[in-house]
Motif scaffolding. Structure first.
Motif, PDB file in Angstrom:
ATOM      1  N   LEU A  53      24.768  35.345  41.645  1.00  0.00           N
ATOM      2  CA  LEU A  53      25.364  34.129  42.346  1.00  0.00           C
ATOM      3  C   LEU A  53      26.893  34.074  42.266  1.00  0.00           C
ATOM      4  O   LEU A  53      27.578  33.955  43.241  1.00  0.00           O
ATOM      5  N   VAL A  54      27.606  34.529  41.227  1.00  0.00           N
ATOM      6  CA  VAL A  54      29.003  34.695  40.889  1.00  0.00           C
ATOM      7  C   VAL A  54      29.426  35.996  41.907  1.00  0.00           C
ATOM      8  O   VAL A  54      30.299  35.704  42.669  1.00  0.00           O
ATOM      9  N   ARG A  55      28.678  37.055  41.932  1.00  0.00           N
ATOM     10  CA  ARG A  55      29.178  37.999  43.065  1.00  0.00           C
ATOM     11  C   ARG A  55      28.927  37.361  44.479  1.00  0.00           C
ATOM     12  O   ARG A  55      30.050  37.680  45.269  1.00  0.00           O
ATOM     13  N   ALA A  56      28.110  36.775  44.848  1.00  0.00           N
ATOM     14  CA  ALA A  56      28.019  35.972  45.971  1.00  0.00           C
ATOM     15  C   ALA A  56      29.240  35.278  46.289  1.00  0.00           C
ATOM     16  O   ALA A  56      29.712  35.301  47.333  1.00  0.00           O
ATOM     17  N   ALA A  57      29.650  34.448  45.463  1.00  0.00           N
ATOM     18  CA  ALA A  57      30.823  33.641  45.726  1.00  0.00           C
ATOM     19  C   ALA A  57      32.119  34.381  45.834  1.00  0.00           C
ATOM     20  O   ALA A  57      32.922  34.126  46.777  1.00  0.00           O
ATOM     21  N   PHE A  58      32.197  35.472  45.137  1.00  0.00           N
ATOM     22  CA  PHE A  58      33.446  36.445  45.081  1.00  0.00           C
ATOM     23  C   PHE A  58      33.373  36.919  46.495  1.00  0.00           C
ATOM     24  O   PHE A  58      34.310  37.213  46.928  1.00  0.00           O
ATOM     25  N   GLU A  59      32.213  37.382  46.839  1.00  0.00           N
ATOM     26  CA  GLU A  59      32.175  37.961  48.203  1.00  0.00           C
ATOM     27  C   GLU A  59      32.480  37.193  49.426  1.00  0.00           C
ATOM     28  O   GLU A  59      33.080  37.480  50.279  1.00  0.00           O
ATOM     29  N   HIS A  60      32.056  36.175  49.294  1.00  0.00           N
ATOM     30  CA  HIS A  60      32.261  34.749  50.250  1.00  0.00           C
ATOM     31  C   HIS A  60      33.724  34.664  50.176  1.00  0.00           C
ATOM     32  O   HIS A  60      34.411  34.637  51.326  1.00  0.00           O
ATOM     33  N   ALA A  61      34.600  34.512  49.162  1.00  0.00           N
ATOM     34  CA  ALA A  61      35.805  34.397  49.191  1.00  0.00           C
ATOM     35  C   ALA A  61      36.659  35.506  49.771  1.00  0.00           C
ATOM     36  O   ALA A  61      37.597  35.159  50.468  1.00  0.00           O
ATOM     37  N   ARG A  62      35.960  36.928  49.382  1.00  0.00           N
ATOM     38  CA  ARG A  62      36.899  37.912  50.054  1.00  0.00           C
ATOM     39  C   ARG A  62      36.606  37.778  51.693  1.00  0.00           C
ATOM     40  O   ARG A  62      37.666  38.142  52.354  1.00  0.00           O
ATOM     41  N   ALA A  63      35.845  37.574  52.047  1.00  0.00           N
ATOM     42  CA  ALA A  63      35.305  37.538  53.436  1.00  0.00           C
ATOM     43  C   ALA A  63      35.915  36.485  54.125  1.00  0.00           C
ATOM     44  O   ALA A  63      36.395  36.578  55.417  1.00  0.00           O
ATOM     45  N   THR A  64      36.486  35.447  53.463  1.00  0.00           N
ATOM     46  CA  THR A  64      37.116  34.234  54.003  1.00  0.00           C
ATOM     47  C   THR A  64      38.338  34.094  53.654  1.00  0.00           C
ATOM     48  O   THR A  64      39.097  33.188  54.133  1.00  0.00           O
ATOM     49  N   GLY A  65      39.205  35.169  52.843  1.00  0.00           N
ATOM     50  CA  GLY A  65      40.430  34.933  52.743  1.00  0.00           C
ATOM     51  C   GLY A  65      40.958  34.098  51.695  1.00  0.00           C
ATOM     52  O   GLY A  65      42.104  33.614  51.523  1.00  0.00           O
ATOM     53  N   LEU A  66      39.858  33.848  50.634  1.00  0.00           N
ATOM     54  CA  LEU A  66      40.335  32.754  49.570  1.00  0.00           C
ATOM     55  C   LEU A  66      40.619  33.285  48.252  1.00  0.00           C
ATOM     56  O   LEU A  66      40.056  34.710  48.077  1.00  0.00           O
ATOM     57  N   LYS A  67      41.247  32.955  47.342  1.00  0.00           N
ATOM     58  CA  LYS A  67      41.491  33.440  45.879  1.00  0.00           C
ATOM     59  C   LYS A  67      40.508  32.514  45.201  1.00  0.00           C
ATOM     60  O   LYS A  67      39.948  31.593  45.718  1.00  0.00           O
ATOM     61  N   VAL A  68      40.115  33.043  43.907  1.00  0.00           N
ATOM     62  CA  VAL A  68      39.141  32.237  43.097  1.00  0.00           C
ATOM     63  C   VAL A  68      39.757  32.166  41.939  1.00  0.00           C
ATOM     64  O   VAL A  68      40.417  32.847  41.294  1.00  0.00           O
ATOM     65  N   ARG A  69      39.187  31.082  41.506  1.00  0.00           N
ATOM     66  CA  ARG A  69      39.497  30.415  39.991  1.00  0.00           C
ATOM     67  C   ARG A  69      38.168  30.156  39.449  1.00  0.00           C
ATOM     68  O   ARG A  69      37.343  29.216  39.586  1.00  0.00           O
ATOM     69  N   PRO A  70      37.703  31.157  38.562  1.00  0.00           N
ATOM     70  CA  PRO A  70      36.602  30.717  37.440  1.00  0.00           C
ATOM     71  C   PRO A  70      36.760  29.804  36.494  1.00  0.00           C
ATOM     72  O   PRO A  70      37.224  30.297  35.279  1.00  0.00           O
ATOM     73  N   ALA A  71      36.532  28.554  36.861  1.00  0.00           N
ATOM     74  CA  ALA A  71      36.780  27.609  35.997  1.00  0.00           C
ATOM     75  C   ALA A  71      35.281  27.398  34.972  1.00  0.00           C
ATOM     76  O   ALA A  71      35.377  26.690  34.089  1.00  0.00           O
ATOM     77  N   CYS A  72      34.218  28.125  35.318  1.00  0.00           N
ATOM     78  CA  CYS A  72      33.080  27.935  34.650  1.00  0.00           C
ATOM     79  C   CYS A  72      33.287  29.284  33.423  1.00  0.00           C
ATOM     80  O   CYS A  72      33.462  30.045  34.002  1.00  0.00           O
ATOM     81  N   SER A  73      32.735  28.989  32.326  1.00  0.00           N
ATOM     82  CA  SER A  73      32.873  30.112  31.397  1.00  0.00           C
ATOM     83  C   SER A  73      32.039  31.415  31.656  1.00  0.00           C
ATOM     84  O   SER A  73      32.380  32.696  31.401  1.00  0.00           O
ATOM     85  N   TYR A  74      30.647  31.110  32.202  1.00  0.00           N
ATOM     86  CA  TYR A  74      30.088  32.169  32.612  1.00  0.00           C
ATOM     87  C   TYR A  74      30.794  33.143  34.001  1.00  0.00           C
ATOM     88  O   TYR A  74      30.818  34.490  33.968  1.00  0.00           O
ATOM     89  N   ALA A  75      31.474  32.390  34.874  1.00  0.00           N
ATOM     90  CA  ALA A  75      32.117  33.046  35.935  1.00  0.00           C
ATOM     91  C   ALA A  75      33.321  33.864  35.430  1.00  0.00           C
ATOM     92  O   ALA A  75      33.685  34.929  35.694  1.00  0.00           O
ATOM     93  N   ALA A  76      34.050  33.189  34.295  1.00  0.00           N
ATOM     94  CA  ALA A  76      35.159  33.793  33.683  1.00  0.00           C
ATOM     95  C   ALA A  76      34.778  35.045  32.887  1.00  0.00           C
ATOM     96  O   ALA A  76      35.630  36.042  33.006  1.00  0.00           O
ATOM     97  N   ALA A  77      33.558  35.125  32.311  1.00  0.00           N
ATOM     98  CA  ALA A  77      33.304  36.350  31.620  1.00  0.00           C
ATOM     99  C   ALA A  77      32.770  37.388  32.643  1.00  0.00           C
ATOM    100  O   ALA A  77      32.980  38.519  32.237  1.00  0.00           O
ATOM    101  N   TRP A  78      32.017  36.969  33.592  1.00  0.00           N
ATOM    102  CA  TRP A  78      31.580  37.879  34.558  1.00  0.00           C
ATOM    103  C   TRP A  78      32.766  38.936  35.237  1.00  0.00           C
ATOM    104  O   TRP A  78      32.775  39.885  35.345  1.00  0.00           O
ATOM    105  N   ILE A  79      33.849  38.160  35.784  1.00  0.00           N
ATOM    106  CA  ILE A  79      35.212  38.731  36.271  1.00  0.00           C
ATOM    107  C   ILE A  79      35.720  39.643  35.364  1.00  0.00           C
ATOM    108  O   ILE A  79      36.060  40.784  35.582  1.00  0.00           O
ATOM    109  N   GLU A  80      35.592  39.551  33.902  1.00  0.00           N
ATOM    110  CA  GLU A  80      36.189  40.505  33.178  1.00  0.00           C
ATOM    111  C   GLU A  80      35.233  41.843  33.168  1.00  0.00           C
ATOM    112  O   GLU A  80      35.730  42.816  32.880  1.00  0.00           O
ATOM    113  N   ARG A  81      34.190  41.828  33.246  1.00  0.00           N
ATOM    114  CA  ARG A  81      33.142  43.027  33.728  1.00  0.00           C
ATOM    115  C   ARG A  81      33.150  43.565  34.818  1.00  0.00           C
ATOM    116  O   ARG A  81      32.476  44.660  35.301  1.00  0.00           O
TER     117      ARG A  81
END
Length: 90
Positions: A53-81
């Motif tokens: 789910l997090v990957r899909a959100a990041f891929e959507h952001a990339r495709a639409t020219g958005l930057k991402v702010r991971p405000a939930c703890s899981y997404a924040a940990a995911w981006i570190e990996r």
């Protein structure tokens, strides 16, 4: 990975696995996609669904020219990996 749907009006990415709904909620803040919450029921946990789910959100952001702010703890940990998506942080 199960099929992930994006409901743009609500900002929700979701999938159903074994009859259980898992989802990731976002909101737009200017040109930023803010990931606010990720939920996977315990009964289907441990299968990589939240990561998908997090990957899909990041891929959507990339495709639409958005930057991402991971405000939930899981997404924040995911981006570190997954530094391959770190260019999208904003």
């Amino acid at each position: 990975m199960p099929d992930i749907r994006h409901d743009a009006p609500s900002g929700r990415f979701s999938t159903t696995v074994d009859g259980e709904l898992a989802y990731l909620d976002t909101r737009l803040d200017g040109h930023h996609l803010v990931i606010t919450h990720t939920w996977v029921p315990e009964v289907i946990g441990g299968r990589g669904i939240a990561g998908g789910l997090v990957r899909a959100a990041f891929e959507h952001a990339r495709a639409t020219g958005l930057k991402v702010r991971p405000a939930c703890s899981y997404a924040a940990a995911w981006i570190e990996r997954h530094p391959e998506f770190s260019d999208l942080l904003g």
